[in-house]
Write a protein that holds these residues in place. Structure first.
Motif, PDB file in Angstrom:
ATOM      1  N   GLY A  21      -1.750  -3.526  -5.153  1.00  0.00           N
ATOM      2  CA  GLY A  21      -2.500  -2.589  -4.317  1.00  0.00           C
ATOM      3  C   GLY A  21      -1.590  -1.772  -3.423  1.00  0.00           C
ATOM      4  O   GLY A  21      -1.763  -0.559  -3.285  1.00  0.00           O
ATOM      5  N   MET A  22      -0.588  -2.407  -2.852  1.00  0.00           N
ATOM      6  CA  MET A  22       0.324  -1.678  -1.982  1.00  0.00           C
ATOM      7  C   MET A  22       1.258  -0.764  -2.775  1.00  0.00           C
ATOM      8  O   MET A  22       1.682   0.277  -2.275  1.00  0.00           O
ATOM      9  CB  MET A  22       1.106  -2.648  -1.095  1.00  0.00           C
ATOM     10  CG  MET A  22       0.222  -3.296  -0.044  1.00  0.00           C
ATOM     11  SD  MET A  22      -0.833  -2.119   0.866  1.00  0.00           S
ATOM     12  CE  MET A  22       0.386  -1.269   1.861  1.00  0.00           C
ATOM     13  N   LYS A  23       1.545  -1.111  -4.008  1.00  0.00           N
ATOM     14  CA  LYS A  23       2.313  -0.214  -4.882  1.00  0.00           C
ATOM     15  C   LYS A  23       1.481   1.046  -5.151  1.00  0.00           C
ATOM     16  O   LYS A  23       1.989   2.163  -5.078  1.00  0.00           O
ATOM     17  CB  LYS A  23       2.664  -0.928  -6.190  1.00  0.00           C
ATOM     18  CG  LYS A  23       3.272  -0.039  -7.261  1.00  0.00           C
ATOM     19  CD  LYS A  23       4.700   0.333  -6.953  1.00  0.00           C
ATOM     20  CE  LYS A  23       5.386   1.002  -8.129  1.00  0.00           C
ATOM     21  NZ  LYS A  23       5.428   2.430  -8.094  1.00  0.00           N
ATOM     22  N   GLN A  64     -10.337  -6.654  -4.069  1.00  0.00           N
ATOM     23  CA  GLN A  64     -10.354  -7.834  -4.947  1.00  0.00           C
ATOM     24  C   GLN A  64      -9.539  -8.957  -4.317  1.00  0.00           C
ATOM     25  O   GLN A  64      -9.964 -10.122  -4.309  1.00  0.00           O
ATOM     26  CB  GLN A  64      -9.783  -7.499  -6.323  1.00  0.00           C
ATOM     27  CG  GLN A  64     -10.689  -6.675  -7.182  1.00  0.00           C
ATOM     28  CD  GLN A  64     -10.097  -6.468  -8.580  1.00  0.00           C
ATOM     29  OE1 GLN A  64      -8.909  -6.643  -8.808  1.00  0.00           O
ATOM     30  NE2 GLN A  64     -10.955  -6.115  -9.507  1.00  0.00           N
ATOM     31  N   ALA A  65      -8.373  -8.621  -3.799  1.00  0.00           N
ATOM     32  CA  ALA A  65      -7.528  -9.621  -3.146  1.00  0.00           C
ATOM     33  C   ALA A  65      -8.244 -10.231  -1.946  1.00  0.00           C
ATOM     34  O   ALA A  65      -8.186 -11.457  -1.730  1.00  0.00           O
ATOM     35  CB  ALA A  65      -6.205  -8.995  -2.719  1.00  0.00           C
ATOM     36  N   ASP A  98       2.287   4.907  -4.054  1.00  0.00           N
ATOM     37  CA  ASP A  98       2.266   5.967  -5.059  1.00  0.00           C
ATOM     38  C   ASP A  98       1.233   7.046  -4.739  1.00  0.00           C
ATOM     39  O   ASP A  98       1.103   8.019  -5.478  1.00  0.00           O
ATOM     40  CB  ASP A  98       1.962   5.393  -6.447  1.00  0.00           C
ATOM     41  CG  ASP A  98       3.092   4.540  -6.991  1.00  0.00           C
ATOM     42  OD1 ASP A  98       4.225   4.618  -6.472  1.00  0.00           O
ATOM     43  OD2 ASP A  98       2.840   3.768  -7.947  1.00  0.00           O
ATOM     44  N   GLY A  99       0.451   6.834  -3.659  1.00  0.00           N
ATOM     45  CA  GLY A  99      -0.543   7.822  -3.260  1.00  0.00           C
ATOM     46  C   GLY A  99      -1.903   7.656  -3.914  1.00  0.00           C
ATOM     47  O   GLY A  99      -2.781   8.497  -3.742  1.00  0.00           O
ATOM     48  N   ALA A 130      -5.627   1.548  -4.810  1.00  0.00           N
ATOM     49  CA  ALA A 130      -5.120   0.619  -3.804  1.00  0.00           C
ATOM     50  C   ALA A 130      -6.274  -0.122  -3.132  1.00  0.00           C
ATOM     51  O   ALA A 130      -6.243  -1.353  -3.006  1.00  0.00           O
ATOM     52  CB  ALA A 130      -4.298   1.370  -2.761  1.00  0.00           C
ATOM     53  N   GLU A 131      -7.287   0.618  -2.727  1.00  0.00           N
ATOM     54  CA  GLU A 131      -8.425  -0.013  -2.061  1.00  0.00           C
ATOM     55  C   GLU A 131      -9.150  -0.969  -3.004  1.00  0.00           C
ATOM     56  O   GLU A 131      -9.531  -2.075  -2.605  1.00  0.00           O
ATOM     57  CB  GLU A 131      -9.391   1.043  -1.530  1.00  0.00           C
ATOM     58  CG  GLU A 131     -10.523   0.425  -0.739  1.00  0.00           C
ATOM     59  CD  GLU A 131     -11.357   1.445   0.001  1.00  0.00           C
ATOM     60  OE1 GLU A 131     -12.186   1.011   0.816  1.00  0.00           O
ATOM     61  OE2 GLU A 131     -11.198   2.669  -0.221  1.00  0.00           O
TER      62      GLU A 131
END
Length: 101
Positions: free
Chosen positions: A14-16, A32-33, A20-21, A26-27
């Motif tokens: 998600g943070m990757k 999920q996490a 990457d924009g 990401a959200e």
């Protein structure tokens, strides 16, 4: 893969996506996490993920949601490991930035 490894993988992925924009992906991954962290009943994982979700919301201009995520993260960190640590200070800085807008 154990539950903690899955959560870590989702958080990192998600943070990757965030870096990457790709805020939507990401959200999605961070949500999920977060669900899995809640199932595991892990305040520490939840705090880290909520901080990251706060960053996503902040970047997307959803300031109230960002503040809520940062606030929850601070509560979890403060209750679990206290306020004298790097993670607490980082989230506190993020919250201050969101409140300044």
């Amino acid at each position: 893969m154990c539950a903690a490894s899955r959560i870590t993988h989702l958080n990192r992925t998600g943070m990757k996506a965030f870096s990457d924009g790709n805020l939507a992906n990401a959200e999605f991954l961070l949500q999920q996490a977060l669900r899995q962290a809640r199932q595991l009943n892990s305040d520490t994982f939840e705090a880290k993920i909520r901080n990251n979700l706060g960053l996503v919301c902040f970047k997307a201009g959803r300031l109230q949601e960002a503040r809520e995520h940062f606030g929850h993260a601070l509560a979890f960190i403060g209750g679990r490991i206290g306020s004298e640590n790097r993670l607490y200070r980082a989230v506190q800085t993020n919250l201050a930035a969101a409140e300044a807008c």
